[in-house]
Write a protein that holds these residues in place. Sequence first.
Motif, mmCIF file in Angstrom:
data_model
loop_
_atom_site.group_PDB
_atom_site.id
_atom_site.type_symbol
_atom_site.label_atom_id
_atom_site.label_comp_id
_atom_site.label_asym_id
_atom_site.label_seq_id
_atom_site.Cartn_x
_atom_site.Cartn_y
_atom_site.Cartn_z
ATOM 1 N N THR A 105 0.840 -1.187 0.000
ATOM 2 C CA THR A 105 0.000 0.000 0.000
ATOM 3 C C THR A 105 0.875 1.236 0.000
ATOM 4 N N SER B 126 1.196 7.910 1.875
ATOM 5 C CA SER B 126 1.188 9.304 1.445
ATOM 6 C C SER B 126 1.849 10.160 2.507
ATOM 7 N N ILE C 142 -12.762 5.840 -4.367
ATOM 8 C CA ILE C 142 -11.303 5.857 -4.350
ATOM 9 C C ILE C 142 -10.736 6.155 -2.960
ATOM 10 N N ALA D 59 -8.400 3.353 -1.205
ATOM 11 C CA ALA D 59 -6.984 3.670 -1.035
ATOM 12 C C ALA D 59 -6.594 3.683 0.437
ATOM 13 N N ALA E 55 -1.159 2.405 -5.372
ATOM 14 C CA ALA E 55 -0.848 3.593 -6.168
ATOM 15 C C ALA E 55 -0.206 3.174 -7.486
ATOM 16 N N SER F 237 -6.780 10.795 -7.850
ATOM 17 C CA SER F 237 -5.566 10.776 -7.043
ATOM 18 C C SER F 237 -5.837 11.266 -5.629
ATOM 19 N N GLN G 25 -0.847 10.671 -5.370
ATOM 20 C CA GLN G 25 -0.771 9.277 -5.793
ATOM 21 C C GLN G 25 -2.003 8.919 -6.617
ATOM 22 N N TYR H 57 -4.582 6.482 -7.983
ATOM 23 C CA TYR H 57 -5.080 5.176 -7.549
ATOM 24 C C TYR H 57 -6.014 4.506 -8.549
ATOM 25 N N TYR I 219 -8.934 -0.181 -11.123
ATOM 26 C CA TYR I 219 -7.944 -0.293 -10.059
ATOM 27 C C TYR I 219 -7.003 -1.466 -10.316
ATOM 28 N N TYR J 109 -4.549 -4.655 -4.143
ATOM 29 C CA TYR J 109 -3.362 -5.105 -3.407
ATOM 30 C C TYR J 109 -3.127 -6.596 -3.580
#
Length: 524
Positions: free
Chosen positions: A29, A32, A137, A141, A148, A173, A177, A179, A355, A358
């Motif tokens: 992940t 930020s 989003i 995120a 990202a 974003s 970043q 996403y 997207y 992960y």
Amino acid sequence: MLRKRISVLLAAAMVAGLAAGCGSSGSSTAESSVNEPSASTQAESVQESNAGQESAAGEKEFSSQEPYTVRIVADGYGSEEACAEISAAVSEITRAKFNTEVEIVRYDFSTYVDKVQTELASGEKIDLLGGVSQLPIPSAASQGQVIALNELLESDGQDILADISKEDLASTSIDGQVYAIRNNKELGLGLGFACNTEMLESLGIDYSNIMTEADMEPILQAAKEKYPDVYPLASDSGAMGDYMLAIDWLGRDFGVLTDSFSDDTTVKNFYTSDEYYELCKRRYEWSQNGLIMPDASINTEQVSSLMGAGKAFSATTETKPGIESQWERNTGIDVTIINIVPYYTTTSNLNNYWYIPYTSEQPDRAMQILNEMYSNPDVANLLIYGVEGKYYEFVDEEKGLIDYPEGVTGDDLGWTVAAWHFPNELIAHKWVTDGPDIWSDTIQFNKDCHPSIAKGFVWDSTDVTNEVVACTTVLNKYKKGLETGDVDPDSVWDQMKAEFEEAGIEKILTEKQKQLDNWLADNK
């Protein structure tokens, strides 16, 4: 890449779900920092660093990579047979180019969000995920469900970067970043009324100067008098939620800018605003005068069916290039669109995107395929329409016009054909009823849309999740009855406002105003 378990998104689960198609069983992940550049600055630097470069596919040799299967999860119905057949056809292209197989999974709209959330929570492998506004989003995120994409775009997403503006990248974003990659389709909307053309023309009324919803009243009254057995205005399965106002929803829950053509940045609760009261009062009066179908809020029929059967004269609608042919396909009759709200665009209009979750085992391979989906017409046509000859045939190959094969309907395909579900409809064939200019018209439409002053702002409701849930409960209690004219707003207005206050609407508005003000300050 490091995997971690995550919880199901509470905010996304709250919102109405999307849908049971073909099934298939089956990271890190980005962190930020407050010191990172703004989303627009970051997006611009990503694009500038790649200016003048050719597509990644043209510069790199991908065919010698280790074998890998990219699992794609998209919304819309797909039978097991259709998913397998279309996956195989796409894989013929991607295998030769990337040594990559493609496995496509589709879930019906009504169960899509729940199934995706279950897969993400359990850590099931998803390489590419089609997202809509019900998978927001900020939540995806912040909870680590998606990664990202900045570095992946630089290395493997050159065609995407070449086509998407820095403003649109900023709109998907957070803290610089990126996403999500928004779909290439119409990126704004207008609002108006869809009318039965034959009935409308028989009324002999000039509708060229209609500028507001209130201006529609003489037409509805004339339709009632000439066609007493026809509903002048009908609801769509109990809903009539197209407001003739250029609202920037600022994230599609509570707190809006009521006029996207204005520079006013005051966040309001639309559902207790003067504009909403006037709309509801007008529709109540219309209902009392027989201009709206009786008991519209509990109507269970789709308005397209009512219009197609000659039971309804008109309905509210969003407007865009091709909207008339869309209505005509759905109703089987000639339809005229009366456009009231000029075309405009907001962050909320970029509500279909893709997207990389992960759970992707090789995000670089996922980006290679996403870039191909975005740039290769052969791949786009397979994903949108299926296999030529079985799912569609050419009516005019030179113009790229297609239709169902003879004797085949959309119900026979086992595959939801909706071009906007996939990354880039603008490089695909055109449905015959849309005409040869639909994509060029869409490109021009996007250029003509007036941007809201808040376009690019991304709302994060994490800190007010409980209040959003509570206010949604209040809204659902009153919304349909008010908007269809079944309920007199004077009979419930004070009570509804009190319930919103008790549910925490002011906390939502304060938080959204703060985030918007900060965003505006950073993006002067």
